[in-house]
Design an enzyme around this catalytic site. Structure first.
Site, short mmCIF file in Angstrom:
data_model
loop_
_atom_site.label_atom_id
_atom_site.label_comp_id
_atom_site.label_asym_id
_atom_site.label_seq_id
_atom_site.Cartn_x
_atom_site.Cartn_y
_atom_site.Cartn_z
N HIS A 123 83.74 96.87 62.75
CA HIS A 123 83.27 97.41 61.21
C HIS A 123 81.73 97.08 60.94
O HIS A 123 81.22 96.24 61.54
CB HIS A 123 84.43 96.33 60.36
CG HIS A 123 84.21 96.93 59.09
ND1 HIS A 123 83.16 96.65 58.00
CD2 HIS A 123 85.39 97.63 58.30
CE1 HIS A 123 83.44 97.30 56.95
NE2 HIS A 123 84.74 97.63 56.94
N ASP A 206 86.44 88.32 63.72
CA ASP A 206 86.50 88.85 62.42
C ASP A 206 88.34 89.05 62.36
O ASP A 206 88.80 90.10 63.12
CB ASP A 206 86.03 90.41 62.38
CG ASP A 206 86.59 91.20 61.07
OD1 ASP A 206 87.01 90.66 60.38
OD2 ASP A 206 85.78 92.29 61.05
N GLN A 209 91.60 92.21 59.77
CA GLN A 209 93.10 93.17 59.77
C GLN A 209 94.15 92.40 60.41
O GLN A 209 95.22 92.56 59.90
CB GLN A 209 92.64 94.26 60.44
CG GLN A 209 91.67 95.46 59.90
CD GLN A 209 92.36 95.84 58.82
OE1 GLN A 209 93.50 96.08 58.69
NE2 GLN A 209 91.37 96.23 57.97
N LYS A 232 93.51 91.53 51.70
CA LYS A 232 94.13 92.19 52.60
C LYS A 232 95.40 91.41 52.99
O LYS A 232 96.38 91.80 53.85
CB LYS A 232 93.50 92.32 54.00
CG LYS A 232 92.45 93.24 53.69
CD LYS A 232 91.44 93.54 55.12
CE LYS A 232 90.04 94.28 54.70
NZ LYS A 232 90.17 95.48 54.31
N CYS A 376 83.90 102.64 57.81
CA CYS A 376 82.75 101.73 58.08
C CYS A 376 82.67 101.53 59.34
O CYS A 376 82.53 99.99 59.90
CB CYS A 376 83.03 100.43 57.19
SG CYS A 376 82.78 100.58 55.30
#
Length: 418
Positions: A123, A206, A209, A232, A376
């Protein structure tokens, strides 16, 4: 609790809304998940009955609010199995967490001529902060490539890592393809390569998600940093988490200056004036200004909500749903899929040669919300040589009936557009 998607959907008031007279089919949870009533009510109750500035007052209301915030910090630590609550820093979200690392770790450990590694599937939030920093410090950014199935070719790390590699920063799960990277294996291999090349390497994950789909154990993964966003994970916007190993966090300077991060400040009136500052230990040295107190309380309730359902049941539901979605969507003749069939929570596709925006606009008329665009992740779009993709993303409240509606409408659009 016994898993029932029908019962779970009743917790989410937004799912009862209609769009253009059609029942909402919300398939954009990878961008931002809907919020259960429990989170909404927890935030409202806190505002009405407990709100006060934290870490600043000795009066009872402030002390109680402070305790509630610090309880959530411990709750987050338990949720991801951090060794200590002081390894949890509250940030606005994943993006701010990565920027914090870049502007704190980067200035402390990365020197001109050094290099870091990111991946081709990142991203922009895990690309741009490092580019901005590299323009100032003059270090190199190396890219770990992907194969045609959208999987990291992590064996390339042996070539990319050398004695001046300082950081490997990559995503646990692709926000576009749904690829779940074998992060534990990659981290172990990266550390092995670093030891061989005598590199002082740290690792950032990261988790924006992955956090909503699977249980995270940062100690088992052996990452140095892990970042994720509350919105999220069925929580509020404007709140997220940066996990960092305690010994490492305390070795880093603050990124932002302001109140709450200070141990001592002194100044002289002589010319030139001398200002001496010492900072609080982590995590408080990274939490300048007034925290998003309400967001933290909402995040705690979101974590409680997920724990009450249980990741085992969430995973079983989503795995069954993904298998069903792959099967049903394959009946739409002109659909093109991107990435591997071994995906989680996310399906990237295009309808023939039609632009993703056109398909998304048609679906919106039928009350179906999907994400369209470059997500993104322009390097990933360039890899697949497309300007944009449609992204369908699933959550704990998604149903097979909603997948059926999506397929029916895609087939209809296919006939309309030719």
């Amino acid at each position: 609790m016994t898993f029932s998607v029908a019962s779970i959907r009743k917790d989410f008031p937004m799912l009862a809304e209609k769009i253009y007279g059609q029942p909402l089919v919300y398939l954009d949870s990878a961008a931002s998940a809907q919020k259960p009533q429990q989170v909404i009510e927890k935030e409202s109750k806190f505002i009405c009955h407990h709100y006060a500035a934290v870490h600043r007052g000795i009066y009872s209301l402030s002390s109680k609010a402070t305790a509630m915030v610090e309880n959530v910090r411990q709750q987050v630590a338990d949720f991801i199995n951090a060794a200590d609550a002081e390894e949890i820093v509250f940030v606005k979200g994943t993006t701010e967490g990565i920027n914090l690392i870049a502007n704190s770790y980067g200035y402390r450990f990365i020197k001109p001529g050094d290099n870091i590694i990111i991946s081709q599937m990142e991203h922009h939030a895990n690309i741009v902060p490092w580019h901005l920093l590299a323009c100032q410090i003059r270090f190199d950014i190396r890219v770990l490539p992907i194969d045609n199935a959208g999987k990291l070719i992590f064996e390339q790390l042996d070539k990319l890592i050398d004695s001046r590699t300082r950081l490997l920063s990559f995503t646990h799960m692709s926000n576009v393809l749904g690829t779940v990277n074998p992060v534990k294996k990659i981290i172990a291999y990266a550390r092995q390569c670093a030891e061989k090349k005598k590199a002082q390497l740290h690792i950032v994950l990261d988790g924006a998600q992955s956090i909503m789909h699977q249980m995270i154990d940062v100690q088992d993964l052996d990452c140095d940093f892990y970042v994720f966003s509350g919105h999220k994970l069925y929580g509020p916007t404007g709140i997220g988490v940066l996990y960092g190993k305690k010994i490492l966090l305390n070795a880093l300077p603050p990124w932002q200056g302001g109140g709450a991060i200070i141990d001592k400040v002194s100044m002289t009136l002589a010319e030139p004036s001398i200002i001496n500052i010492t900072y609080e230990n982590a995590p408080w040295r990274f939490e300048a200004g007034t925290l998003n107190i309400v967001g933290i309380i909402g995040l705690g309730e979101a974590l409680r909500y997920v724990n009450n359902i249980g990741y085992q049941q969430i995973s079983a539901h989503e795995t069954s749903l993904m298998q069903y979605a792959n099967q049903r969507l394959s009946t739409v003749k002109s659909l093109r899929f991107y990435g591997s069939d071994e995906r989680q929570g996310v399906i990237a596709l295009n309808l023939g040669d039609h632009h993703a925006y056109d398909v998304g606009s048609f679906l919106d008329n039928y009350g179906i919300a999907i994400r369209t665009g470059h997500h993104c992740a322009l390097p990933l779009m360039n890899f697949y040589q497309v300007p944009a993709m449609c992204r369908v993303s699933l959550a704990v409240y998604t149903t097979k009936e909603e997948i059926d509606i999506l397929v029916e409408k895609l087939q209809h659009i296919e006939k309309l557009l030719g």
